[in-house]
Design an enzyme around this catalytic site. Structure first.
Site, PDB file in Angstrom:
ATOM      1  N   ASP A  60      95.282  38.441  33.058  1.00 29.29           N
ATOM      2  CA  ASP A  60      94.460  39.583  33.906  1.00 29.29           C
ATOM      3  C   ASP A  60      94.960  40.241  34.557  1.00 29.29           C
ATOM      4  OD1 ASP A  60      93.303  36.769  33.289  1.00 29.29           O
ATOM      5  OD2 ASP A  60      92.613  36.193  34.668  1.00 29.29           O
ATOM      6  N   GLU A 237      84.562  32.817  36.091  1.00 31.73           N
ATOM      7  CA  GLU A 237      86.416  32.824  36.766  1.00 31.73           C
ATOM      8  C   GLU A 237      86.606  34.362  36.906  1.00 31.73           C
ATOM      9  OE1 GLU A 237      90.144  30.582  34.284  1.00 31.73           O
ATOM     10  OE2 GLU A 237      89.764  32.001  33.841  1.00 31.73           O
TER      11      GLU A 237
END
Ligand code: NAG
Ligand code: NAG
Ligand code: NAG
Ligand code: NAG
Ligand code: NAG
Ligand code: NAG
Ligand code: NAG
Ligand code: NAG
Ligand code: NAG
Ligand code: NAG
Length: 559
Positions: A60, A237
């Site tokens: 990420d 998420e």
């Protein structure tokens, strides 16, 4: 954030990689401090106008923000000691144009052997609300998930502050700043709202995006829950709560809740959706129950918006998918996995049928736009280019089709390797739905049951169609109809793809006009290579004592 299997990998690292216990900054000889990791950015799977980590594994984007000096900061979930997920740190790179990235020293390290630094965000605390920044306006606070596994799995939120504009951080000694006793509570995204800080963070397996507020980034107060909305997948998420400008109407905006789900996305594995609504500083209220999928590829996950970009909304996706990210080729010599997607400017535009949606456009590409390789206009016709001599092996294609007065015809593009015969192809079928498609199944470097070969979407248009394609060695992005649709796809050829053809035809009327323009893109990494072909990153400290990532291959965790 990490999937369950990655957490297992991380656990393995917790016991094997980091040793017994580290007091304040937990490192091993293999994880460099104070100097960037060096990398080889030359291999044919190495994108040239996208960010990828010098070595090791990246997931990420984290802490995205624009510093008060205009520098863009990209941090990222980083395993510096292996090419699979685990051993999470925050890697760091900076840029002046969102294409040319300078690798910086790792910014955040686990504080001890049984905790990791997971995803989070960063803000510029220009008014010293935190009290960390006497006499400076460029203080940066990172807000992130501290994931611990001993004695039990627990995810809490911590902060760290940087007095040098985001290069080095000190963890706050009052961490964690938010502990709800949850094992699945992560990915805080913090923004400034008029007179207070707002955090949106996911209770991943309860499908709740919770909003907290704070005056000082240290004490957080519960504000509201946004619960079980839209597509649940198996986990929520990386939430973002962000103000999106309305295209062409300065000062107008919509609020957006943007959520990543993994696993369980419609195309399999990881994906994301957003919904538009109102936000009053405490509660997000969606306009409707509808959600939109912002990317029709399979490789756009965990997007984060940059903080401190007044009047603009700019995001970066992680260009991979947990279904296969740990298995894709690393390249013959690079020893890295994953790239970031291209920075995208997001704005509200009108879709002819859906109404207002968030459109994605490439961030200003002029800094990387190279030679024009072709420019042609025709009805039925084609453009064929051998671009083997374009060092970057990266291209930008623009196709406009106008006066589409019939429901017939198509435009196709194909990237081919004359050596291996493999090809990547896609285009649009003007069949009423205007099916836009991409086929990566004839690329030979990676076979995997979950690595979907054929992808498509549909886009209602009036009499004009536009498509922009950004091709960069192992990643391809499309922008359809001014960004009403966009896609991100990785692909892994055995040989570089060096011949492009763009074909248009079958229109069945003499009125349709197709314009095609192809530009080479300039490599952003090549100018950074030293005489050994290695990119060493930002010049810090004593160059002769700099860490050389090639030592990794002889290190404890070599593969
Ligand atoms: C490691 O750090 C975490 C987070 O600060 C803390 O909860 C945990 O107790 C620490 N573990 C040890 C063994 O000190
Ligand atoms: C800083 O203070 C100014 C003046 O009060 C205010 O307008 C601004 O919103 C504040 N910004 C942040 C990030 O604290
Ligand atoms: C920043 O905050 C700290 C703690 O409140 C304070 O000691 C310091 O004077 C502040 N600095 C400025 C310039 O406001
Ligand atoms: C901040 O600036 C004031 C005024 O110039 C000065 O008195 C004070 O010592 C400075 N504080 C720090 C921590 O540098
Ligand atoms: C918000 O959601 C969390 C996580 O499910 C839950 O623990 C909490 O009780 C909720 N708060 C309210 C006010 O519903
Ligand atoms: C394309 O070719 C078809 C078949 O030859 C022809 O009918 C049509 O007019 C052509 N269209 C254009 C735009 O040239
Ligand atoms: C093509 O353009 C001509 C001239 O404007 C027009 O008469 C004709 O109807 C158009 N063809 C189609 C299929 O719309
Ligand atoms: C584009 O590809 C499709 C699918 O293979 C094919 O049906 C179509 O004829 C092609 N179009 C052109 C203009 O070559
Ligand atoms: C396509 O249209 C856009 C405007 O919508 C224009 O900026 C661009 O230059 C056009 N490209 C080609 C190849 O005609
Ligand atoms: C840099 O390293 C070299 C070689 O170890 C040493 O001679 C030199 O004094 C160092 N310079 C600084 C500024 O530390």
């Amino acid at each position: 954030m990490l999937s369950k299997s990655s957490i297992l990998a991380a656990l393995t690292f917790a016991s094997s990689a980091l040793g017994e216990f580290c007091s304040t900054t937990c490192t091993t000889a293999e994880v460099p401090t104070g100097t960037p990791v060096a990398g080889d950015y030359d291999g044919y799977l190495r994108p040239q106008v996208h960010f990828s980590p010098p070595k090791g594994f990246m997931n990420d984007p984290n802490g995205l923000h624009r510093g008060d000096d205009g520098i863009w900061h990209l941090y990222y979930q980083y395993n510096p000691t292996d090419t699979v997920a685990g051993n999470q740190h925050w890697g760091h790179a900076t840029s002046e144009d969102l294409y040319t990235w300078t690798n910086q020293p790792i910014a955040l390290y686990p504080v001890n052997a049984s905790s990791y630094i997971f995803t989070g965000s960063a803000v510029v605390d220009e008014n010293n609300t935190s009290g960390f920044f006497p006499n400076q306006t460029n203080g940066v606070v990172a807000i992130y998930t501290i994931a611990t596994y001993e004695p039990i799995q627990l995810q809490t939120q911590g902060i760290a502050y940087s007095r040098d504009g985001g290069y080095t951080f000190t963890p706050y000694d009052g961490n964690p700043v938010l502990d709800e006793g949850s094992p699945e509570f992560r990915d805080p995204k913090v923004i400034w709202y008029e007179d207070h800080w707002v955090m949106v963070v996911a209770f991943s397996q309860e499908f709740v995006m919770t909003i907290y507020t704070s005056k000082d980034l240290k004490e957080w107060t519960f504000a509201s829950n946004f619960t079980r909305h839209g597509l649940l997948g198996e986990q929520y998420e990386c939430p973002n709560l962000v103000r999106i400008p309305v295209d062409g109407e300065p000062g107008q905006y919509e609020w957006m809740m943007f959520v990543s789900i993994n696993p369980g996305a419609p195309l399999g594995g990881s994906g994301s959706w957003y919904t538009l609504g109102d936000f009053d500083g405490y509660t997000f209220t969606p306009h409707t129950a509808e959600i939109h999928i912002p990317d029709w590829g399979k490789d756009a996950y965990a997007a984060q918006f940059f903080e401190n970009t007044p009047g603009e909304a700019i995001l970066i996706n992680w260009a991979s998918n947990w279904q296969y990210t740990n298995a894709v080729p690393t390249g013959p010599k690079e020893e890295f996995r994953s790239a970031m997607g291209q920075a995208r400017r997001i704005s509200i535009k009108e879709d002819p049928r859906l109404g207002p949606i968030a459109a994605s456009e490439p961030y200003d590409m002029s800094p990387i736009l190279g030679e024009e390789l072709a420019s042609d206009t025709f009805g039925n016709g084609s453009v064929v280019i051998d671009f083997a001599d374009v060092y970057s092996n990266a291209l930008m294609i623009e196709v406009n089709v106008t006066d589409l007065d019939v429901v017939a015809g198509s435009v196709n593009f194909t990237f081919l390797s004359p050596i291996s015969g493999e090809y990547l192809t896609g285009g649009v079928l003007f069949n009423g739905n205007n099916d836009v498609w991409l086929d990566r199944s004839h690329i030979k470097g990676f076979e995997y049951p979950l690595f979907t070969g054929k992808l498509s979407t549909a886009q209602i248009i009036e009499d004009r169609f536009t498509m922009q394609v950004v091709f960069d060695r192992a990643i391809i992005e499309t922008y359809i109809q001014g960004g009403l649709q966009a896609s991100t796809s990785s692909f892994f050829p055995e040989e570089p793809l060096t011949i492009l053809s763009v074909k248009a035809g079958g229109y069945g009327s003499g009125n349709v006009t197709t314009s095609v323009r192809v530009h080479a893109l300039e490599s952003t990494w090549r100018p950074q290579e030293n005489s050994n072909g290695i990119v060493r990153g930002a010049s810090v400290g004593n160059s002769t004592s700099r860490y050389d990532a090639r030592q990794l291959s002889g290190g404890r965790f070599s593969r």
